[in-house]
Enzyme design. Structure first.
Site, PDB file in Angstrom:
ATOM      1  N   GLU A  58       0.814  -1.215   0.000  1.00 28.53           N
ATOM      2  CA  GLU A  58       0.000   0.000   0.000  1.00 28.53           C
ATOM      3  C   GLU A  58       0.852   1.271   0.000  1.00 28.53           C
ATOM      4  OE1 GLU A  58      -0.643  -2.590   1.920  1.00 28.53           O
ATOM      5  OE2 GLU A  58      -2.623  -3.254   1.254  1.00 28.53           O
ATOM      6  N   HIS A 125     -11.552  -5.655   9.053  1.00 28.10           N
ATOM      7  CA  HIS A 125     -12.235  -5.550   7.769  1.00 28.10           C
ATOM      8  C   HIS A 125     -13.493  -4.703   7.900  1.00 28.10           C
ATOM      9  CE1 HIS A 125      -9.668  -9.065   7.185  1.00 28.10           C
ATOM     10  NE2 HIS A 125      -9.809  -8.906   5.888  1.00 28.10           N
TER      11      HIS A 125
END
Lengths: 321, 400, 350
Positions: A58, A125
């Site tokens: 990322e 999540h």
């Protein structure tokens, strides 16, 4: 015909790719696979070479997007989950957010964060990260709550010359449907009166908007009219619309799915207290997730964040004050 | 020649000061540009301060073993005009806005400032135990009431629908809207002013005592007086003398102090149009009745015409009101907000008194003297004694 | 003697290499003098914040700058003063940024070595080491999108920076995308006070390249001739499609981490070793030995450079800093989306 929130996002990306050759998408599993949530389904085929699979990096993904922006391109970075944007946090807040201010070179990148909880998704999540990013100067933060806004605000995000953190809600992906894509839209920075009312204002955003509307419906049965404001974007935050609503009702309840400390609800109340203190007929209230990581078990998750039920209770308490 | 300051340089992240450990030169020495001239020590390293230019060291204000903050001036080097130009320092110094800082560029050690005690600034304001209950007024309520010039007293008749019966903004706005349905006329400025004064006065606990007072002596004295002296003036002069003997009863209680009146200035109530005016006789204890009478009549006339000069009102320590002129025998007037006492005189009436000597009732003209007072300052006993003294003084009107 | 074609070519190569060497030397000297000037201004209290020098690394750095050409992308790091100058950065940019002039490229909003001209291919570093490499990658990706060929992007980093996650991610990314990235690792033996033994455990930093699937070039960072050849080579290979190239140079940092640091932890052993040599001195000796320049020429260079630097400093000292009351205090390019948080008074009050 009906279109889901997720499909609207895909349509917006397709339109962005088609309309502007400087747009490309970078993220994990987004090419042939079409993305973990299928937000880029088929786009790699329709637009060859412009929907690229990234390694699990990322930091490098955002860094590369910034380099591309310096060269004049307009990349969209898909984080697989908002929760995974943290390895890229440094690039977002220290490089993307400061580039224009330091060097006068704009940074037109869009970072899509699949945000928010669904049952069983657990601590890593489910996060809603809008407040952390909104804290940093130089970023725009969007939190669309409707299918129409998911479409038009993503298009606007790509068109804006600054880094945009686009918080799309995973729960709304398949659950929220609309009849058609919009042909016009409110500009970013304007909040929307999702439900006009008279007795109390609920300010909400993203998935919580729908919980707030459900709560308002229930309370309406005894003649109390709740006004619901959809913020649409967190930064900029439309203080004027919120304050005007409180001027109409005198009571404020702010609801957010994220944690309480320094969250959007804190910011809204701070602004109303500063600019609209004399409009309040009762102390402003807020409803947030419990101050713990997001639990996995559905029974725990069901009480961890605000729901229509808990919003009804909070609103009724406020009405009684 | 231009004097250039020798400045304590930046010493590293989060290092704010350094200690001078050696002077490598002394005042008057010639130095080259960038020559090391002072050795300083931080907790991380030893470093050198170098000369800002080629010239002569003038004034080393820094001292050995003393600590100075980054940016502090340690001394000066005098340089030639050419040297100043070479260094680009020939522009006049721009006075930058002085931002007050805790350490300073003035040579003071950072330590002294950091050790300076911080005085707490809590101003001793009472903190509400809880902002709730029937009398809770929300910020919006307060703002609206302020806007409309209303006070809690105006809402006395309003029942609230909020928690614990507090008045909500909806209750309030409904109340106002309903008012519109009635006949409304404007209250005069006088009316509003009196309303405000009475409201403020009423915040104190007020009580009233009364004493019947024989009037024969006063009435007889009045019959032959020229010009005519009003009954209120007799009462006023008696009050003035009584207060001169003991002014504490007219004092004001502020916190735990009694503020004694500076002079015995007493006002008297005059009805004027829509309200009451209170002209004042200054130093009423020092001037006899005959002297006060002229001024009294003058003031009554001016008051009736609403032409009282500014210095004729205000600053009185007590008021006298003759409600007897309305035929009232007793009343409980409210003192002005800045006063502790109001003396009242009721209507004179012929009443039977038992005469023990004659073993029969004899007619006597008497009137009630009332004293309404701030019960925080005096109690019934003191009030009673004051009235008794006034009544006694009124039996010898020629001495007033 | 008649010059044969062969010997003329060789002579041409040597004379053009000689010119390059001289040019490099002059840039190194300029960088050194500029560094020393900044250090002295720092000690004189004229500079706010830190001063970071490239002393000891000029040979390596200048070689990077000279190997690149206009249109390439260069992301220098802390000790790349020489490389910047060679790439074309004006001396005034450094002086203005250090002295906080509002006319400088960073306009007072950032300082010292955090400067650049991104649109001209010179990226402005952020402090997080390793973060700039993927930015170079992204720029190279776009050149590829635009079908611009023969572009190279160079990023410089120290051995300390190779420990960061962003270094790892970016190098991997460049390798996966087969980008024309030249990653120049200057192993100056110390990251602030941390010696190599506490920074990495592999036998040789250059071995890491194998792990990424990337070509590596090793060089003695104190030797200008070797640096010029190695960088020229690495850049050429990248330019011709050889994928990312990693260069690992051995040298020694000849100054503190910053000018606030006295570097007492650098061992005498390091200072006395081969890679502890001052590359500027080595280059000067080389010039004299090869008779590519004489003492007079070098002295002339020094004088010209001293004057150039002095004049730049004198000029900038007269320039204003940013005016806090004239700043727009807006971090967004989209002005209409910015929010006002202060009350009107606070923005104007002194």
């Amino acid at each position: 015909m009906s279109i889901t929130y997720l499909e609207a996002i895909r349509e917006a990306q397709a339109k962005a790719l088609a309309d502007d050759s400087r747009v490309f998408i970078y993220g994990q599993d987004i090419g042939a696979f079409g993305g973990a949530f299928k937000a880029t389904k088929n786009l790699a085929v329709e637009f060859p070479g412009r929907v690229l699979d990234a390694p699990i990096s990322e930091d490098a993904m955002v860094g590369a997007a910034i380099g591309a922006a310096i060269e004049g391109y307009r990349p969209i970075v898909e984080m697989q989950f908002a929760d995974f944007s943290t390895p890229g946090f440094n690039q977002i807040i220290n490089q993307a957010a400061t580039l224009y201010w330091r060097t006068n070179v704009p940074c037109p990148i869009t970072i899509r964060l699949p945000s928010g909880g669904t049952s069983g998704s657990g601590p890593f999540h489910s996060q809603s990260m809008e407040a952390i990013y909104a804290h940093y100067p130089g970023l725009i933060v969007m939190t669309p709550a409707t299918v129409e806004d998911a479409y038009s605000m993503l298009l606007e995000a790509v068109a804006i010359d600054d880094p945009v953190i686009f918080c799309e809600h995973k729960y709304l992906y398949y659950h929220l449907k609309a009849a058609a894509l919009p042909t016009e839209a409110m500009p970013v920075g304007k909040a929307r009166i999702a439900r006009p009312g008279r007795d109390l204002t609920i300010v909400a955003y993203s998935a919580m908007l729908h919980e707030a509307l459900a709560a308002a419906e229930e309370i309406a049965s005894d003649g109390t009219e709740i006004e619901v404001v959809d913020l649409r974007s967190i930064k900029p935050l439309d203080t004027d619309t919120v304050v005007a609503s409180v001027a109409r009702t005198g009571r404020l309840l702010c609801v957010g799915e994220a944690w309480p400390w320094g969250g959007v609800t804190a910011e809204v109340i701070a602004r109303v207290a500063t600019e609209g203190f004399d409009l309040l007929d009762a102390p402003p209230q807020r409803l947030n997730a419990k101050d713990t990581p997001i639990p996995y078990h559905p029974d725990l998750w069901s009480v961890h964040r605000p729901t229509a039920r808990s919003i009804v209770t909070a609103a009724r308490n406020l009405l009684r004050m | 020649m231009k004097k250039i300051p020798i400045i304590m340089p930046q010493l590293g992240e989060s290092i704010a000061e350094a200690t001078v450990i050696t002077f490598l030169i002394k005042e008057g020495d010639e130095v080259a540009a960038d020559q090391d001239i002072i050795e300083v020590e931080t907790n991380k390293a030893t470093m050198n301060v170098s000369s800002p230019g080629r010239g002569i060291v003038r004034k080393l204000s820094a001292k050995l073993s003393e600590s100075y903050p980054v940016g502090a001036v340690l001394g000066y080097v005098e340089v030639s005009v050419e040297e100043a130009r070479r260094l680009g320092l020939d522009q006049p110094e721009v006075e930058h806005a002085r931002i007050p800082a805790n350490g300073g560029g003035d040579g003071k050690t950072g330590d002294t400032d950091r050790k300076r005690k911080v005085e707490p600034t809590v101003r001793g304001l009472p903190v509400p135990a809880s902002a709730a209950g029937a009398s809770y007024m929300s910020p919006r309520m307060k703002a609206r009431m302020n806007e409309l010039g209303l006070h809690a007293a105006d809402l006395a008749g309003l029942a609230g629908s909020g928690a614990a019966g507090r008045v909500t903004i909806q209750d309030f706005e409904k109340f106002l809207a309903n008012l519109e349905k009635n006949k409304l006329t404007d209250a005069s400025t006088m009316r509003v002013a009196v309303a405000d004064a009475m409201r403020r006065s009423w915040t104190r606990p007020l009580a009233t005592v009364a004493l019947p007072c024989p009037l024969e002596a006063m009435l007889a004295h009045r019959k032959v007086s020229e010009p005519k002296i009003g009954p209120a003036l007799y009462a006023l002069r008696a009050l003035a003398l009584a207060l001169a003997e003991n002014s504490a009863t007219a004092g004001r209680l502020i916190g735990n102090k009694i503020v004694h009146p500076p002079s015995i200035d007493i006002g008297f109530a005059v009805e004027a149009e829509d309200g009451v005016l209170v002209p004042v006789l200054r130093n009423a204890d020092t001037r006899p009745l005959s002297e006060l009478a002229g001024r009294y009549n003058e003031l009554v006339e001016l008051a009736r015409q609403r032409r009282l000069p500014n210095d004729a009102t205000g600053g009185s320590i007590a008021t006298v009101t003759n409600f007897g002129t309305f035929g009232l025998t007793w009343a409980t007037p409210i003192p002005l907000p800045e006063q502790t006492l109001v003396l009242g005189l009721g209507a004179g009436k012929k009443v039977p008194h038992w005469d023990e000597k004659q073993k029969q009732f004899v007619p006597v003209t008497e009137a009630n003297l009332t004293l309404s007072f701030d019960h925080r300052v005096l109690d019934g006993g003191a009030a009673g004694r004051l009235l008794a003294r006034i009544a006694t003084l009124l039996q010898k009107p020629e001495k007033l | 003697m008649l010059q044969t074609l062969e010997s003329r070519e060789k002579a041409d190569i040597v004379s053009s290499f000689r010119e390059q060497y001289l040019k490099a030397f002059r840039y190194m000297l300029l960088s050194r003098v500029l560094d020393e000037k900044m250090a002295s201004l720092y000690r004189g209290g004229k500079i706010h914040g830190g001063v970071f020098l490239g002393r000891g690394q000029e040979a390596l750095s200048v070689s990077v700058g000279l190997a690149l050409r206009k249109g390439d992308i260069f992301s220098p790091l802390i000790r790349d003063g020489a490389g910047r100058l060679a790439f074309g950065e004006p001396v005034l940019d450094a002086v203005r940024t250090y002295l906080g002039s509002v006319i400088g490229p960073m306009r007072g909003r950032d300082g010292n070595i955090h400067r650049g001209r991104p649109r001209e291919g010179l990226f402005a570093m952020i402090s997080h080491l390793g973060a700039m490499i993927s930015v170079v990658n992204g720029a190279l990706l776009v050149r590829r999108f635009k079908k611009i060929e023969g572009v190279v992007g160079a990023a410089c980093i120290g051995e300390g920076g190779t420990s960061t996650g962003s270094f790892h991610e970016a190098l991997n990314q460049a390798a996966v995308e087969r980008l024309p990235l030249v990653l120049v690792v200057a192993n100056n033996q110390y990251a602030y006070s941390t010696p190599n033994s506490r920074q990495f455990a592999c036998r040789d930093l250059a071995d890491k390249a194998i792990g990424y699937g990337v070509n590596v070039h090793k060089v003695d960072g104190t030797d200008l001739e070797k640096c010029l050849h190695t960088l020229s080579d690495a850049v050429a290979q990248a330019r011709e499609g050889g994928g990312p190239q990693m260069v690992v140079a051995q040298l020694l940092r000849l100054c503190g981490h910053g000018e606030h640091d006295d570097a007492h932890y650098i061992t005498t052993q390091s200072k006395q070793s081969l890679f502890g040599r001052d590359c500027l001195k080595v280059a000067e000796d080389h010039l004299l030995r090869r008779a590519w320049a004489d003492v007079a020429i070098i002295r002339k260079y020094r004088e010209e450079i001293a004057l150039e630097v002095e004049q730049a400093v004198a000029l900038v000292q007269r320039e204003p800093g940013p005016d806090p009351y004239k700043e727009n205090w807006c971090a967004l390019a989209s002005r209409h989306l910015s929010e006002r948080f202060e009350t009107p008074d606070s923005a104007d009050s002194p």
